[in-house]
Scaffold this active site. Structure first.
Site, PDB file in Angstrom:
ATOM      1  N   LYS A 173      41.791 -25.621 104.176  1.00  0.00           N
ATOM      2  CA  LYS A 173      41.301 -24.958 105.645  1.00  0.00           C
ATOM      3  C   LYS A 173      42.261 -24.213 106.109  1.00  0.00           C
ATOM      4  CE  LYS A 173      41.703 -25.601 110.137  1.00  0.00           C
ATOM      5  NZ  LYS A 173      41.269 -24.129 110.531  1.00  0.00           N
ATOM      6  N   SER A 227      51.932 -25.554 114.206  1.00  0.00           N
ATOM      7  CA  SER A 227      52.840 -25.751 115.277  1.00  0.00           C
ATOM      8  C   SER A 227      53.327 -27.165 115.363  1.00  0.00           C
ATOM      9  CB  SER A 227      52.183 -25.241 116.510  1.00  0.00           C
ATOM     10  OG  SER A 227      51.053 -26.081 116.752  1.00  0.00           O
ATOM     11  N   GLU A 248      55.331 -28.880 107.960  1.00  0.00           N
ATOM     12  CA  GLU A 248      56.250 -27.762 108.118  1.00  0.00           C
ATOM     13  C   GLU A 248      55.931 -26.969 109.470  1.00  0.00           C
ATOM     14  OE1 GLU A 248      59.072 -26.978 106.817  1.00  0.00           O
ATOM     15  OE2 GLU A 248      58.930 -28.072 104.844  1.00  0.00           O
ATOM     16  N   CYS A 282      58.407 -18.294 111.161  1.00  0.00           N
ATOM     17  CA  CYS A 282      58.884 -19.733 111.238  1.00  0.00           C
ATOM     18  C   CYS A 282      60.282 -19.457 111.235  1.00  0.00           C
ATOM     19  CB  CYS A 282      58.476 -20.656 110.611  1.00  0.00           C
ATOM     20  SG  CYS A 282      58.277 -20.649 108.957  1.00  0.00           S
ATOM     21  N   GLN A 329      48.315 -14.907 121.643  1.00  0.00           N
ATOM     22  CA  GLN A 329      49.660 -14.954 121.109  1.00  0.00           C
ATOM     23  C   GLN A 329      50.442 -13.895 122.135  1.00  0.00           C
ATOM     24  OE1 GLN A 329      51.426 -17.169 118.772  1.00  0.00           O
ATOM     25  NE2 GLN A 329      53.174 -16.449 119.867  1.00  0.00           N
ATOM     26  N   GLU A 380      60.459 -22.457 121.061  1.00  0.00           N
ATOM     27  CA  GLU A 380      60.026 -21.279 119.955  1.00  0.00           C
ATOM     28  C   GLU A 380      58.930 -20.598 120.670  1.00  0.00           C
ATOM     29  OE1 GLU A 380      57.261 -22.314 116.981  1.00  0.00           O
ATOM     30  OE2 GLU A 380      58.308 -21.435 115.297  1.00  0.00           O
TER      31      GLU A 380
HETATM   32  P1  NAD Z   1      48.447 -24.162 114.880  1.00  0.00           P
HETATM   33  O1  NAD Z   1      49.482 -25.611 114.733  1.00  0.00           O
HETATM   34  O2  NAD Z   1      47.841 -23.862 116.063  1.00  0.00           O
HETATM   35  O3  NAD Z   1      47.355 -24.085 113.603  1.00  0.00           O
HETATM   36  C1  NAD Z   1      47.936 -24.519 112.181  1.00  0.00           C
HETATM   37  C2  NAD Z   1      46.680 -25.118 111.668  1.00  0.00           C
HETATM   38  O4  NAD Z   1      46.106 -26.391 112.082  1.00  0.00           O
HETATM   39  C3  NAD Z   1      45.277 -24.051 111.971  1.00  0.00           C
HETATM   40  O5  NAD Z   1      44.585 -24.233 110.409  1.00  0.00           O
HETATM   41  C4  NAD Z   1      44.762 -24.863 113.122  1.00  0.00           C
HETATM   42  O6  NAD Z   1      43.235 -24.478 112.725  1.00  0.00           O
HETATM   43  C5  NAD Z   1      44.963 -26.266 112.455  1.00  0.00           C
HETATM   44  N1  NAD Z   1      44.621 -27.266 113.298  1.00  0.00           N
HETATM   45  C6  NAD Z   1      44.643 -27.005 114.789  1.00  0.00           C
HETATM   46  N2  NAD Z   1      44.389 -28.286 115.259  1.00  0.00           N
HETATM   47  C7  NAD Z   1      44.198 -29.236 114.369  1.00  0.00           C
HETATM   48  C8  NAD Z   1      43.915 -30.690 114.326  1.00  0.00           C
HETATM   49  N3  NAD Z   1      43.733 -31.441 115.346  1.00  0.00           N
HETATM   50  N4  NAD Z   1      43.807 -31.392 113.145  1.00  0.00           N
HETATM   51  C9  NAD Z   1      43.895 -30.550 111.973  1.00  0.00           C
HETATM   52  N5  NAD Z   1      44.262 -29.314 111.889  1.00  0.00           N
HETATM   53  C10 NAD Z   1      44.375 -28.514 112.992  1.00  0.00           C
HETATM   54  O7  NAD Z   1      49.671 -23.158 114.228  1.00  0.00           O
HETATM   55  P2  NAD Z   1      49.480 -21.615 114.089  1.00  0.00           P
HETATM   56  O8  NAD Z   1      49.339 -21.088 115.401  1.00  0.00           O
HETATM   57  O9  NAD Z   1      48.313 -21.384 113.293  1.00  0.00           O
HETATM   58  O10 NAD Z   1      50.779 -21.067 113.613  1.00  0.00           O
HETATM   59  C11 NAD Z   1      52.053 -20.848 114.064  1.00  0.00           C
HETATM   60  C12 NAD Z   1      52.927 -22.055 113.962  1.00  0.00           C
HETATM   61  O11 NAD Z   1      53.126 -22.231 112.489  1.00  0.00           O
HETATM   62  C13 NAD Z   1      54.165 -21.843 114.599  1.00  0.00           C
HETATM   63  O12 NAD Z   1      54.737 -22.802 115.490  1.00  0.00           O
HETATM   64  C14 NAD Z   1      55.362 -21.653 113.570  1.00  0.00           C
HETATM   65  O13 NAD Z   1      56.784 -21.851 113.796  1.00  0.00           O
HETATM   66  C15 NAD Z   1      54.753 -22.617 112.520  1.00  0.00           C
HETATM   67  N6  NAD Z   1      55.014 -22.037 111.101  1.00  0.00           N
HETATM   68  C16 NAD Z   1      55.982 -22.899 110.190  1.00  0.00           C
HETATM   69  C17 NAD Z   1      56.202 -22.697 109.112  1.00  0.00           C
HETATM   70  C18 NAD Z   1      57.121 -23.537 108.489  1.00  0.00           C
HETATM   71  O14 NAD Z   1      57.148 -23.370 107.128  1.00  0.00           O
HETATM   72  N7  NAD Z   1      58.259 -24.426 109.165  1.00  0.00           N
HETATM   73  C19 NAD Z   1      55.795 -21.590 108.707  1.00  0.00           C
HETATM   74  C20 NAD Z   1      54.839 -20.870 109.275  1.00  0.00           C
HETATM   75  C21 NAD Z   1      54.677 -21.105 110.672  1.00  0.00           C
END
Ligand code: NAD
Length: 478
Positions: A173, A227, A248, A282, A329, A380
């Site tokens: 997904k 996140s 992550e 990230c 964003q 962040e």
């Molecule tokens: P997000 O948490 O909004 O979404 C990530 C994914 O989770 C998306 O596919 C989203 O549709 C899904 N999602 C949202 N709600 C959900 C739920 N209730 N159940 C299951 N899935 C759900 O994050 P984002 O805005 O897409 O990405 C940005 C974040 O990602 C930042 O905080 C960044 O630090 C983090 N990030 C971390 C790493 C790492 O390796 N540590 C790498 C890249 C990004």
């Protein structure tokens, strides 16, 4: 006519229940395509297909898995310019950054092609006479992969490739902002000769599709990047049903600059680590912790460098910083600039919405002088916003660097071997950089953090086996 991206369920391309649009953040008049949004029922069909295919794929030969992954990796690399252009158009990183990410994704598939031939085990003598003990690794089963938008090819690659290499089946997904890239990757995987159901793509909201994956008793493991807020929800839900989980999440990565640093190198590490890829990594540096003796010189040189950065359309040749990925964003980044000002941090440069020839989500990279307690120094932001904190000496700098709930990556610029060695030993982070930007890692070694940044086994490299396999200990008396 807009290109249409469908879901891939049990070996068939399927329309969803509703549709969504993928936009170009550099030019909102350019629609990248229209994608099909799956609902809970379709997600459950994909999960069932993956569960039905587990036996066949888990029992397939390593050679078959290696060949499939190698084919996928080779095609991605051969099409790096075309896929890189799609990525830059949909996510907004610059073309060279996007082509680099595409090659990385291809290399990850090729790395795990090799790893599928190296799944090892152990044979030990038992403490009992006449008994042999064997320890082997088996696939976990159905893996649900939930990815963010900021690395639309590389992050899915570093989850899908090991999942398939170690004999698992996959329901993927992607984030809704990058469905064109997800579809392009799925299309390549769909032609690699995998049996129906081994790999499935379901696009849609986190609340519906993501939650259905997290809650399904047929999904044995969830690999999530995103996140902290979403990760915490997923952790609770998977713990309740005892599914394997890997998270992550965010970072607030420090870069320490000491008095003895090579100043030119330190400024480049800072600018590249904080602002490139529009700060949407990230591992981006968002706190520059600078020793008092070089503080003013560092701030002045970083300001001059940041002022000169060319912000523009991701596909334009001279662009150094692309747009922010979405209007939400951008609003979040600008609101943090306001928060910083209101709490008394000094804005040295940038932090404003910009207009360009095409309508897009542009902003100037921002540099603040802040105090450790300021929210902009603790939370962040995930955009091109960084702050400088003044440190009295190395010990003070290290304690400021560790004073955070996160622990993904951290860096130091110094010419002292003693300090660099001390830093590597005492920084509370999963990844440590010396005289390098915090963002920018190799694809064949473990990736991940500590504290609030990560949970569960590491991703990437051969350490990925910890998550994507389960260990069996077998005893034989003969
Ligand atoms: P997000 O948490 O909004 O979404 C990530 C994914 O989770 C998306 O596919 C989203 O549709 C899904 N999602 C949202 N709600 C959900 C739920 N209730 N159940 C299951 N899935 C759900 O994050 P984002 O805005 O897409 O990405 C940005 C974040 O990602 C930042 O905080 C960044 O630090 C983090 N990030 C971390 C790493 C790492 O390796 N540590 C790498 C890249 C990004």
């Amino acid at each position: 006519m807009a290109q249409k991206f469908k879901n891939y369920i049990n070996g068939r391309w399927e329309n969803g229940v509703t549709t969504g649009a993928s936009e170009n953040p550099s030019d909102l008049a350019d629609m990248v395509g229209e994608y099909s949004r799956a609902d809970i029922k379709q997600t459950q069909e994909a999960i069932r297909a993956a569960a039905d295919a587990r036996g066949a794929w888990g029992g397939s030969t390593p050679q078959r898995r290696a060949d499939a992954l190698d084919q996928i990796g080779s095609e991605i690399i051969a099409r790096k310019n075309e896929l890189g252009e799609l990525l830059a158009r949909e996510e907004g990183k610059t073309l060279p950054e996007a082509v680099g990410e595409t090659v990385r994704a291809g290399n990850i598939f090729k790395f795990f092609a090799g790893e599928s031939l190296r799944i090892g085990g152990e044979r030990l003598a038992s403490v009992r006479p006449g008994v042999d003990v064997e320890v082997s690794r088996e696939p976990v089963g159905v893996v649900g992969i939930i990815a963010p938008w900021n690395f639309p090819l590389a992050i899915p690659a570093w989850k899908i490739a090991p999942a398939l290499a170690y004999g698992n089946t996959v329901v993927f997904k992607p984030a809704e902002l990058v469905t064109a890239c997800a579809w392009a990757l799925a299309e390549i995987i769909s032609r690699a000769g995998l049996p129906a159901g081994v790999f499935n793509l379901v696009m849609g909201s986190g609340r519906q599709v993501g939650q259905a994956l997290v809650d399904s008793a047929q999904v044995d493991a969830i690999s999530f990047t995103g996140s902290v807020a979403t990760g915490e929800q997923i952790l609770k839900a998977t713990a309740a049903r005892r599914a394997k989980v890997q998270l992550e999440m965010g970072g607030k990565n420090p870069l320490i600059v000491l008095n003895d640093a090579d100043m030119e190198q330190a400024v480049e590490c800072a600018v590249q680590g904080a602002y490139f890829s529009t700060g949407q990594r990230c591992t981006a540096s968002s706190r520059f912790i600078v020793e008092a003796g070089v503080h003013d010189a560092f701030v002045s040189r970083v300001r001059d460098r940041v002022k000169a950065l060319r912000v523009g359309h991701a596909l334009q040749r001279d662009t150094e910083i692309g747009p922010v990925v979405s209007s939400d964003q951008l609003a979040q980044n600008l609101s943090y600039v306001e928060i910083g000002r209101n709490e008394g941090a000094e804005l040295v440069w940038g932090g404003e919405a910009l207009t360009r020839d095409t309508r897009g989500h542009y902003m100037s990279p921002a540099l603040f002088l802040a105090q450790p307690q300021h929210r902009i120094a603790r939370e962040e932001i995930f955009g091109p916003v960084a702050c400088v904190l003044r440190a009295d000496d190395y010990e003070h700098a290290l304690s400021l660097a560790n004073d955070t709930p996160f622990g993904l990556c951290a860096g130091i610029c110094t010419t002292s071997l003693k300090r660099a060695t001390h830093f590597k030993r005492h920084i509370q982070a999963g990844m440590a950089m010396v005289n390098l930007p915090t963002a920018g890692v190799d694809y064949h070694v473990p990736f991940g953090g500590r504290k609030g940044s990560s949970h569960g086994p590491r991703e990437q490299g051969r350490y990925a086996a910890e998550f994507y396999t389960t260990v069996k200990t077998a005893y034989t008396f003969a």
